[in-house]
Design a protein around this motif. Structure first.
Motif, PDB file in Angstrom:
ATOM      1  N   PRO A  37       0.914  -1.496  -0.213  1.00  0.00           N
ATOM      2  CA  PRO A  37      -0.183   0.211   0.027  1.00  0.00           C
ATOM      3  C   PRO A  37       0.755   1.727  -0.257  1.00  0.00           C
ATOM      4  O   PRO A  37       1.974   1.601   0.304  1.00  0.00           O
ATOM      5  N   TYR A  38       0.412   1.750  -0.925  1.00  0.00           N
ATOM      6  CA  TYR A  38       1.015   3.426  -0.832  1.00  0.00           C
ATOM      7  C   TYR A  38       0.577   4.636   0.485  1.00  0.00           C
ATOM      8  O   TYR A  38       1.452   5.512   0.408  1.00  0.00           O
ATOM      9  N   LEU A  39      -0.798   4.481   0.587  1.00  0.00           N
ATOM     10  CA  LEU A  39      -1.090   5.994   1.792  1.00  0.00           C
ATOM     11  C   LEU A  39      -1.377   4.782   2.745  1.00  0.00           C
ATOM     12  O   LEU A  39      -0.962   3.445   3.322  1.00  0.00           O
ATOM     13  N   PRO A  40      -1.128   5.711   4.264  1.00  0.00           N
ATOM     14  CA  PRO A  40      -0.716   7.203   4.117  1.00  0.00           C
ATOM     15  C   PRO A  40       0.819   7.873   3.356  1.00  0.00           C
ATOM     16  O   PRO A  40       1.807   6.668   3.858  1.00  0.00           O
ATOM     17  N   THR A  41       1.102   8.625   2.738  1.00  0.00           N
ATOM     18  CA  THR A  41       2.280   9.414   3.081  1.00  0.00           C
ATOM     19  C   THR A  41       2.591  10.347   4.028  1.00  0.00           C
ATOM     20  O   THR A  41       2.375  11.019   4.248  1.00  0.00           O
ATOM     21  N   ALA A  42       4.016  10.443   3.822  1.00  0.00           N
ATOM     22  CA  ALA A  42       4.262  11.443   4.835  1.00  0.00           C
ATOM     23  C   ALA A  42       4.017  13.182   4.028  1.00  0.00           C
ATOM     24  O   ALA A  42       3.535  14.005   4.897  1.00  0.00           O
ATOM     25  N   CYS A  43       3.902  12.922   3.146  1.00  0.00           N
ATOM     26  CA  CYS A  43       3.602  14.158   2.082  1.00  0.00           C
ATOM     27  C   CYS A  43       2.231  14.781   2.121  1.00  0.00           C
ATOM     28  O   CYS A  43       1.272  15.707   2.472  1.00  0.00           O
ATOM     29  N   SER A  46      -3.536  10.733   4.477  1.00  0.00           N
ATOM     30  CA  SER A  46      -4.520   9.199   3.383  1.00  0.00           C
ATOM     31  C   SER A  46      -5.136   9.953   1.722  1.00  0.00           C
ATOM     32  O   SER A  46      -5.795   9.439   1.752  1.00  0.00           O
ATOM     33  N   ASP A  47      -4.321  11.653   1.300  1.00  0.00           N
ATOM     34  CA  ASP A  47      -5.275  11.740   0.762  1.00  0.00           C
ATOM     35  C   ASP A  47      -4.647  10.908  -1.105  1.00  0.00           C
ATOM     36  O   ASP A  47      -3.024  11.081  -1.039  1.00  0.00           O
ATOM     37  N   SER A  48      -5.705  10.595  -1.632  1.00  0.00           N
ATOM     38  CA  SER A  48      -5.143   9.604  -2.876  1.00  0.00           C
ATOM     39  C   SER A  48      -4.901  10.227  -3.902  1.00  0.00           C
ATOM     40  O   SER A  48      -4.276   9.906  -4.724  1.00  0.00           O
ATOM     41  N   SER A  49      -5.988  11.365  -3.432  1.00  0.00           N
ATOM     42  CA  SER A  49      -5.476  12.507  -5.420  1.00  0.00           C
ATOM     43  C   SER A  49      -3.936  13.464  -5.211  1.00  0.00           C
ATOM     44  O   SER A  49      -3.659  13.027  -6.204  1.00  0.00           O
ATOM     45  N   GLN A  50      -3.712  12.704  -4.399  1.00  0.00           N
ATOM     46  CA  GLN A  50      -1.744  13.029  -4.667  1.00  0.00           C
ATOM     47  C   GLN A  50      -0.753  12.498  -5.497  1.00  0.00           C
ATOM     48  O   GLN A  50       0.116  13.162  -5.774  1.00  0.00           O
ATOM     49  N   PHE A  51      -1.582  11.162  -5.884  1.00  0.00           N
ATOM     50  CA  PHE A  51      -0.832   9.919  -6.826  1.00  0.00           C
ATOM     51  C   PHE A  51      -1.331  11.018  -8.320  1.00  0.00           C
ATOM     52  O   PHE A  51      -2.389  10.681  -8.587  1.00  0.00           O
ATOM     53  N   SER A  53      -2.043  10.497 -11.786  1.00  0.00           N
ATOM     54  CA  SER A  53      -3.227   8.765 -12.931  1.00  0.00           C
ATOM     55  C   SER A  53      -2.255   8.511 -13.361  1.00  0.00           C
ATOM     56  O   SER A  53      -2.182   6.696 -13.429  1.00  0.00           O
ATOM     57  N   SER A  54      -0.980   8.741 -13.762  1.00  0.00           N
ATOM     58  CA  SER A  54       0.574   7.332 -14.914  1.00  0.00           C
ATOM     59  C   SER A  54       1.148   6.741 -13.712  1.00  0.00           C
ATOM     60  O   SER A  54       1.537   5.712 -14.121  1.00  0.00           O
ATOM     61  N   ASN A  55       0.536   7.238 -12.078  1.00  0.00           N
ATOM     62  CA  ASN A  55       1.153   6.073 -11.049  1.00  0.00           C
ATOM     63  C   ASN A  55       2.375   6.165 -11.464  1.00  0.00           C
ATOM     64  O   ASN A  55       3.628   5.594 -10.338  1.00  0.00           O
ATOM     65  N   LEU A  56       3.364   7.730 -11.870  1.00  0.00           N
ATOM     66  CA  LEU A  56       5.029   7.590 -11.816  1.00  0.00           C
ATOM     67  C   LEU A  56       5.380   8.441 -10.593  1.00  0.00           C
ATOM     68  O   LEU A  56       4.908  10.048 -10.938  1.00  0.00           O
ATOM     69  N   PHE A  57       5.314   7.944  -9.548  1.00  0.00           N
ATOM     70  CA  PHE A  57       5.868   8.676  -8.951  1.00  0.00           C
ATOM     71  C   PHE A  57       6.568   7.573  -7.018  1.00  0.00           C
ATOM     72  O   PHE A  57       6.787   6.743  -8.074  1.00  0.00           O
ATOM     73  N   ALA A  58       7.077   8.674  -6.268  1.00  0.00           N
ATOM     74  CA  ALA A  58       8.860   8.184  -5.924  1.00  0.00           C
ATOM     75  C   ALA A  58       8.304   8.330  -4.438  1.00  0.00           C
ATOM     76  O   ALA A  58       7.485   9.345  -3.652  1.00  0.00           O
ATOM     77  N   ALA A  59       8.793   7.959  -3.408  1.00  0.00           N
ATOM     78  CA  ALA A  59       9.527   8.302  -2.100  1.00  0.00           C
ATOM     79  C   ALA A  59      10.851   8.716  -1.976  1.00  0.00           C
ATOM     80  O   ALA A  59      12.398   8.203  -2.547  1.00  0.00           O
ATOM     81  N   ALA A  60      11.084  10.399  -1.181  1.00  0.00           N
ATOM     82  CA  ALA A  60      12.332  10.732  -1.668  1.00  0.00           C
ATOM     83  C   ALA A  60      13.569  10.424  -0.057  1.00  0.00           C
ATOM     84  O   ALA A  60      12.616   9.927   0.459  1.00  0.00           O
ATOM     85  N   GLY A  61      14.421   9.908  -0.929  1.00  0.00           N
ATOM     86  CA  GLY A  61      15.669   9.350   0.220  1.00  0.00           C
ATOM     87  C   GLY A  61      15.938  10.355   1.077  1.00  0.00           C
ATOM     88  O   GLY A  61      15.903  11.593   0.749  1.00  0.00           O
ATOM     89  N   ASP A  62      16.977   9.642   1.803  1.00  0.00           N
ATOM     90  CA  ASP A  62      17.698  11.170   3.123  1.00  0.00           C
ATOM     91  C   ASP A  62      18.611  12.886   2.060  1.00  0.00           C
ATOM     92  O   ASP A  62      18.292  12.952   2.402  1.00  0.00           O
TER      93      ASP A  62
END
Length: 141
Positions: A37-43, A46-51, A53-62
């Protein structure tokens, strides 16, 4: 035309080419992938509209998290190498959006301590999805 004219043009051409080489704004790092699961996110919680539509997203490393300032940033990303030859999709660049922090994702990344942890869709767009991690070139848009 004097003999100095061609030398002047060659010198200008060399300066121009050096300028192009030295003004690249791309960085090099590594990327892993993570499954839902990708939710919830630190940014965005639980807002799923953040993603996208292409599903091309990432989590930032340090290295790029910047205390949350990276939320919403977009990057051009391409695979440049991997442990196994033939892993990268040649000449493929994708645009991703940072939606989370790699240190707090809900599912374990395929490799620790990477620059970015890409969604499965993003990772599979630029590399063989069975790879654990890849080396990437990335540039903020």
């Amino acid at each position: 035309m004097s003999r100095a004219q061609p030398q002047k043009w060659v010198s200008l051409l060399i300066l121009f080419l050096l300028h192009l080489l030295l003004t690249s704004h791309a960085d090099v790092g590594s990327a892993a992938q993570y499954p839902p699961p990708y939710l919830p996110t630190a940014c965005y919680g639980s807002d799923s509209s953040q993603f996208p539509s292409s599903n091309l997203f990432a989590a930032a490393g340090d290295g790029i998290w910047d205390n949350g300032a990276s939320c919403g940033r977009q990057y051009l990303v391409r695979c440049i190498s991997a442990a196994r030859t033939g892993t990268c999709v040649p000449d493929k660049t994708i645009q991703i959006r940072i939606v989370d922090y790699a240190g707090s994702v809900n599912s374990a990344p395929s490799a620790p301590a990477t620059t970015m942890v890409l969604s499965q869709t993003a990772f599979g767009a630029i590399a063989n999805s069975t790879a654990i991690s890849i080396n990437i070139e990335f540039q903020q848009v």
